[in-house]
Design an enzyme around this catalytic site. Structure first.
Site, PDB file in Angstrom:
ATOM      1  N   GLY A  31       3.536 -75.620  72.409  1.00 29.13           N
ATOM      2  CA  GLY A  31       4.144 -74.097  72.243  1.00 29.13           C
ATOM      3  C   GLY A  31       5.159 -73.953  73.500  1.00 29.13           C
ATOM      4  O   GLY A  31       5.510 -74.813  74.111  1.00 29.13           O
ATOM      5  N   ILE A  74      19.902 -61.817  47.967  1.00 34.91           N
ATOM      6  CA  ILE A  74      21.322 -61.953  47.946  1.00 34.91           C
ATOM      7  C   ILE A  74      21.363 -63.433  48.371  1.00 34.91           C
ATOM      8  O   ILE A  74      22.248 -64.252  48.101  1.00 34.91           O
ATOM      9  CB  ILE A  74      21.868 -60.782  48.759  1.00 34.91           C
ATOM     10  N   GLU A  77       0.597 -85.018  65.396  1.00 36.22           N
ATOM     11  CA  GLU A  77       0.240 -84.145  63.931  1.00 36.22           C
ATOM     12  C   GLU A  77       1.410 -84.491  63.036  1.00 36.22           C
ATOM     13  O   GLU A  77       1.186 -84.490  61.784  1.00 36.22           O
ATOM     14  CB  GLU A  77       0.191 -82.711  64.235  1.00 36.22           C
ATOM     15  N   HIS A 115       3.977 -85.336  69.921  1.00 27.62           N
ATOM     16  CA  HIS A 115       3.343 -84.447  68.475  1.00 27.62           C
ATOM     17  C   HIS A 115       2.812 -85.457  67.358  1.00 27.62           C
ATOM     18  O   HIS A 115       3.312 -85.811  66.340  1.00 27.62           O
ATOM     19  CB  HIS A 115       4.433 -83.333  67.966  1.00 27.62           C
ATOM     20  N   GLY A 148       4.139 -70.961  47.144  1.00 30.30           N
ATOM     21  CA  GLY A 148       3.335 -72.348  47.334  1.00 30.30           C
ATOM     22  C   GLY A 148       4.412 -73.481  46.743  1.00 30.30           C
ATOM     23  O   GLY A 148       4.155 -74.465  46.284  1.00 30.30           O
ATOM     24  N   GLU A 168      13.877 -78.141  46.537  1.00 26.86           N
ATOM     25  CA  GLU A 168      13.383 -76.804  46.594  1.00 26.86           C
ATOM     26  C   GLU A 168      14.313 -75.690  47.045  1.00 26.86           C
ATOM     27  O   GLU A 168      14.823 -75.877  48.214  1.00 26.86           O
ATOM     28  CB  GLU A 168      12.194 -77.073  47.386  1.00 26.86           C
ATOM     29  N   CYS A 187       1.505 -82.061  73.916  1.00 25.23           N
ATOM     30  CA  CYS A 187       2.980 -81.489  74.420  1.00 25.23           C
ATOM     31  C   CYS A 187       2.384 -80.494  75.466  1.00 25.23           C
ATOM     32  O   CYS A 187       1.954 -80.713  76.649  1.00 25.23           O
ATOM     33  CB  CYS A 187       3.774 -80.815  73.181  1.00 25.23           C
TER      34      CYS A 187
END
Length: 546
Positions: free
Chosen positions: A354, A148, A509, A507, A16, A140, A381
């Site tokens: 999708g 590696i 969202e 989209h 997280g 981050e 979509c």
């Protein structure tokens, strides 16, 4: 001078880091600081756009058309800093940039090496995030210490503190403190080993955020602090959240992470005010309604594949103070088992985006079920394209209608390839991407939901509604309630005579936030609540009259 916070992870993946980074960003913004977020990913793909959702989860799209890691969704939902293509870099992008410079002779015949050329490129993309308009950059680092793939990034952030001054850099390391049931105790050794690996690289963490199932005692915190060479107050407990991920910022405040960061970086900030966030959690914990939504998709069993969809539904639930039960329905299961069994008990049905033909017929069946039963429906979509296919077959009488993406020989390709995509040969970054304007039709559900005549939403697709069929669809009752400004592209379709039937090519969202639910998700959930309420009233036993 811009301050930099570098967030790394150890012991295991999926701790997280993105959520913790976003939560810290939100807390610093709540203190009046200007924050920008960045994610550096160690995989060699140039971006996640061509990766399977099973591998990587959803692809999160920014306004500028960048296809990025899903953690950038956390960043946008929790913070207000603008995100651009500079906010997400992969190993593939870094190496590609260095190789292109080498091909142009930019290195004057030198041998190109990981150090200094790759690390210098990494440091340059970090430096781009700073400036006079930002106080803190949170970067981050993807992956886990010891991998590696992560080593060049870790070496780069080690060097970065030497370049800008150690006082301007804070290293925050997320680690796991596992609980062993047989011994009935938390084990600190994995954290010690993880920090040891970082210190071998030359990075001494300033703050440890310890993920755990059970509370860490003072004695255990002292032990971690001693062996990891940090003050005890810099050992921050972050317990698993069973209720909601939106509790994470509150947990970090309780453990005084924001105070510690402000102090260590010498930041001048105002007092923390997270009243809007505590009000949000109050609404979440005290619902007035219960509602069930079915998300019918190709990748339903993989939660991260539709991460932003699920979060946006939750945002709408918080907006309406509703507890939402989300059913993750595999569209291919509908093809085998039928709609009645799998969808019969839901108050709303959503079909997300999708790619690929698998499960498309199940989505088409689910849409017909929603349309004929008056169940609120929201298509996104590919969900919009399936709604068009269903309507063409079962209302317009075009029995073999399909998308040319799935059936090249269909006599009625009601969904076809965008003109701009006709000569595209490469897959990565070549779709219609990013923020595009849409004009909303008067007296439409879309316009009433948005409360605007023009909107901007993010796209990620190659196919569109075939304009040759517009008149035929209009004659059979479908309304084109959103189009591109020149009218050439259909962006929104809806059915005026249905309780709530709306589908969009973009989209939405990607623009929903916990404190500001997207208007279409809010409208969809409101319609589902109304249906659920009516259903509940019908199921109540009749009161006998005397």
């Amino acid at each position: 001078m811009t301050k930099h916070i570098f967030v790394t992870g150890g012991v295991v993946s999926s701790l997280g880091k993105g959520l913790t980074s976003a939560s810290l960003g939100m807390l610093l913004e709540s203190r009046g600081l200007r924050v920008r977020m960045q994610k550096l990913d160690p995989y060699i793909n140039v971006d996640p756009g061509t990766m399977s959702p099973y591998q990587h989860g959803e692809v999160y799209v920014l306004d500028d058309g960048s296809e990025t890691d899903l953690d950038l969704g956390h960043y946008e939902r929790f913070t207000s800093g603008a995100l651009t293509r500079d906010c997400n870099y992969t190993t593939g992008q870094i190496y590609l940039s260095v190789i292109e410079k080498e091909r142009k002779g930019r290195f004057l015949g030198k041998t190109v090496q990981v150090i200094p050329h790759i690390t210098n490129e990494i440091k340059s993309v970090i430096s781009r995030m700073g400036g006079d308009d930002v106080d803190v950059v949170i970067t981050e680092i993807g992956g886990t210490v010891g991998d590696i793939e992560s080593l060049p990034f870790l070496e780069a952030i080690r060097q970065y503190s030497q370049d800008v001054g150690r006082e301007n850099v804070l290293y925050m390391h997320l680690t796991l403190v596992p609980y062993l049931k047989a011994a009935d105790e938390l084990k600190t050794k994995p954290t010690q080993h993880s920090v040891g690996q970082l210190r071998e690289i030359g990075i001494q963490p300033d703050v440890l955020v310890c993920r755990c199932e059970h509370s860490i005692s003072r004695e255990e915190r002292d032990k971690i602090a001693l062996f990891c060479n940090v003050p005890t107050e810099a050992v921050i407990e972050e317990k698993d959240k069973d209720f909601s991920i939106y509790e994470v910022p509150i947990s970090l405040v309780d453990n005084k992470l924001d105070e510690l960061v402000v102090k260590k970086l010498g930041l001048s900030s105002k007092a923390l005010d997270i009243t809007p966030w505590t009000d949000l959690l109050h609404r979440l914990r005290n619902p007035r309604h219960e509602v069930s939504i079915a998300v019918v998709g190709k990748y339903a069993e993989h939660k991260d594949a539709y991460k932003s969809i699920y979060e946006s539904i939750d945002h709408a639930g918080m907006h309406h103070q509703a507890q939402i039960r989300i059913g993750r329905i595999q569209s291919s299961d509908i093809e085998r088992e039928g709609c009645e069994r799998l969808l019969g008990g839901f108050d709303g049905i959503l079909i997300p985006g999708g790619f690929g033909e698998r499960g498309v017929e199940g989505k088409v069946q689910a849409i017909r079920f929603a349309r004929e039963r008056g169940i609120p429906f929201f298509g996104i979509c590919l969900g919009m394209q399936c709604a068009v296919i269903e309507y063409a077959r079962n209302v317009c009488g075009l029995e073999k209608a399909h998308s040319s993406e799935f059936d090249k020989d269909t006599p009625d390709s009601v969904i076809c390839l965008l003109d701009e995509q006709q000569n595209v040969t490469q897959m990565g970054g070549t779709m219609r991407l990013g923020s595009q304007p849409t004009l909303l039709a008067d007296d439409s559900r879309a316009q009433r939901s948005y409360g605007a005549e023009e909107i901007h939403e993010r796209h990620r697709h190659r196919y569109e509604f075939n304009n040759a069929y517009r008149d035929q669809f209009r004659e059979h009752g479908m309304k084109f309630s959103g189009t591109s400004p020149d009218g050439s592209l259909v962006e929104i379709v809806e059915l005026p005579d249905h309780p709530w039937f709306l589908a969009v090519q973009y989209h939405p969202e990607f623009k929903s936030k916990p404190l500001k639910a997207h208007p279409l998700f809010a409208g969809f959930v409101e319609a589902a609540i109304e249906r659920g309420t009516r259903k509940h009233e019908r199921e109540q036993p009749a009161i006998s009259q005397r």
